[in-house]
Design an enzyme around this catalytic site. Sequence first.
Site, mmCIF file in Angstrom:
data_model
loop_
_atom_site.group_PDB
_atom_site.id
_atom_site.type_symbol
_atom_site.label_atom_id
_atom_site.label_comp_id
_atom_site.label_asym_id
_atom_site.label_seq_id
_atom_site.Cartn_x
_atom_site.Cartn_y
_atom_site.Cartn_z
ATOM 1 C CD GLU A 53 -0.979 18.016 5.529
ATOM 2 O OE1 GLU A 53 -1.790 17.139 5.184
ATOM 3 O OE2 GLU A 53 0.141 18.130 5.014
ATOM 4 C CB CYS A 98 -13.924 15.449 -3.259
ATOM 5 S SG CYS A 98 -14.480 16.463 -4.652
ATOM 6 C CB CYS A 100 -18.195 15.038 -7.973
ATOM 7 S SG CYS A 100 -16.641 15.758 -7.364
ATOM 8 C CG ASP A 145 1.413 18.234 -3.230
ATOM 9 O OD1 ASP A 145 0.963 17.188 -2.714
ATOM 10 O OD2 ASP A 145 2.599 18.352 -3.580
ATOM 11 C CG ASP A 159 -0.291 19.226 1.092
ATOM 12 O OD1 ASP A 159 -0.936 18.516 1.884
ATOM 13 O OD2 ASP A 159 0.520 18.750 0.258
ATOM 14 C CB CYS A 217 -18.286 16.092 -3.938
ATOM 15 S SG CYS A 217 -17.735 14.368 -4.014
ATOM 16 C CB CYS A 221 -13.590 13.516 -6.885
ATOM 17 S SG CYS A 221 -14.893 12.925 -5.778
#
Length: 411
Positions: A267, A334, A358, A365, A182, A339, A355
């Site tokens: 990405e 999440c 949950c 990151d 990331d 979840c 989150c």
Amino acid sequence: MQRLQAYKYELMPNGEQQRNMRRFAGACRFVFNQGLALQQQNHEVGGKFIGYNAMTKRLTEWRNSPETPWLSKTPSQALQQSLKDLERAYKNFFAKRADFPRFKKKGHGDSFRYPQGCKLDQMNDRIFLPKLGWLRYRNSREVVGTVKNVTVSRHAGKWFVSIQTEREVAQPVPQGGIVGIDLGIARFATLSDGRFIAPVNSRFKQHEATLRKAQQALSRKTKYSNNWKKAKARVQKIQARIANVRKDFLHKASTAISQNHAIVCIEDLQVQNMSKSAAGTAEAPGRNVSAKKGLNKAILDQGWYEFRRQLDYKLAWRGGHLIAVPPHHTSQTCPNPACGHVSKLNRQTQAAFRCVACGFEAYADLVGAINVLRRGEAVLKQGQDIARLACEVSGAVIPPAAGTHRGELAA
């Protein structure tokens, strides 16, 4: 398998050689612009695209013309390479890989290329170039392979030579497993295994003040005067230092990652869209323009696209693969396998992820890197057997989509 690799060095020419190189670069620029103008005129009258072979006949006319006798003093093969560059630019435009070719300006990308006729003497740190003779260069590493072509370029007042070679190498075996990355601002790259690479911030935190003062001094000079040229040289020197710092950082980071991983998931960021101005128009002015401007500077300072480009070819050199996945909601999903809740409320601050469904907490990151990894795993499951084979050959096991791997990261 065959590998193409380029080696770049700084040249140390004498005064006469520098004058000849400036003349050669100007002649190549003239031929490129003449060819582009001819293509545009031909298109306006309804003619078809003029190919390279037909263009070379025009080049012979220009070299023999009494209006441009100086073209005959430039190596013909360098001028021919300019026409090849023009044809390649048109093909990239037709294939929608680039914008329409533009006319070249003096001082912007001055260069010329030799496809043959060059000799390299590494023992004595010199290279022979047609119509220039032997030139000294700063020999920082050994050139390996057969020389295919040589490009001479000018940047920030210095001349450089780029030597492209070709050699046969054994089929590489990738090392390591699969990892997700990331990219960010506070952390340049966060890996899905918890490690991260701190940013170098080469420009706007270390050199911005110096660059701003130099640019202000340049703006107060009379254009094209001697003082203006000196001030411009100072600005170019600072910008070159910034670029070199960034380039060195990106090469070291991409090399370290490619050496230790067989598959890298990253990405598919559209950096050009992410760094667009938020100023808007007079009728519809933008909001938070100053903040967006600072974010744009930080994004461009990181060099995300160049990092991805380097990762791609370095992984290929080592038998690995790069997988680009959609970047949507990677930091808002999440990672808890039980979840998987997606909401912008999960990331209420830049660094923290919590989150709302949950209660899972982690660095934002890192969450993005885990989700990037899982999307890469999904791509592998959809049938990219070559990438899976690369991971298996290296002795790595692709983590399952659910199970203990996620539980360990969550813990």
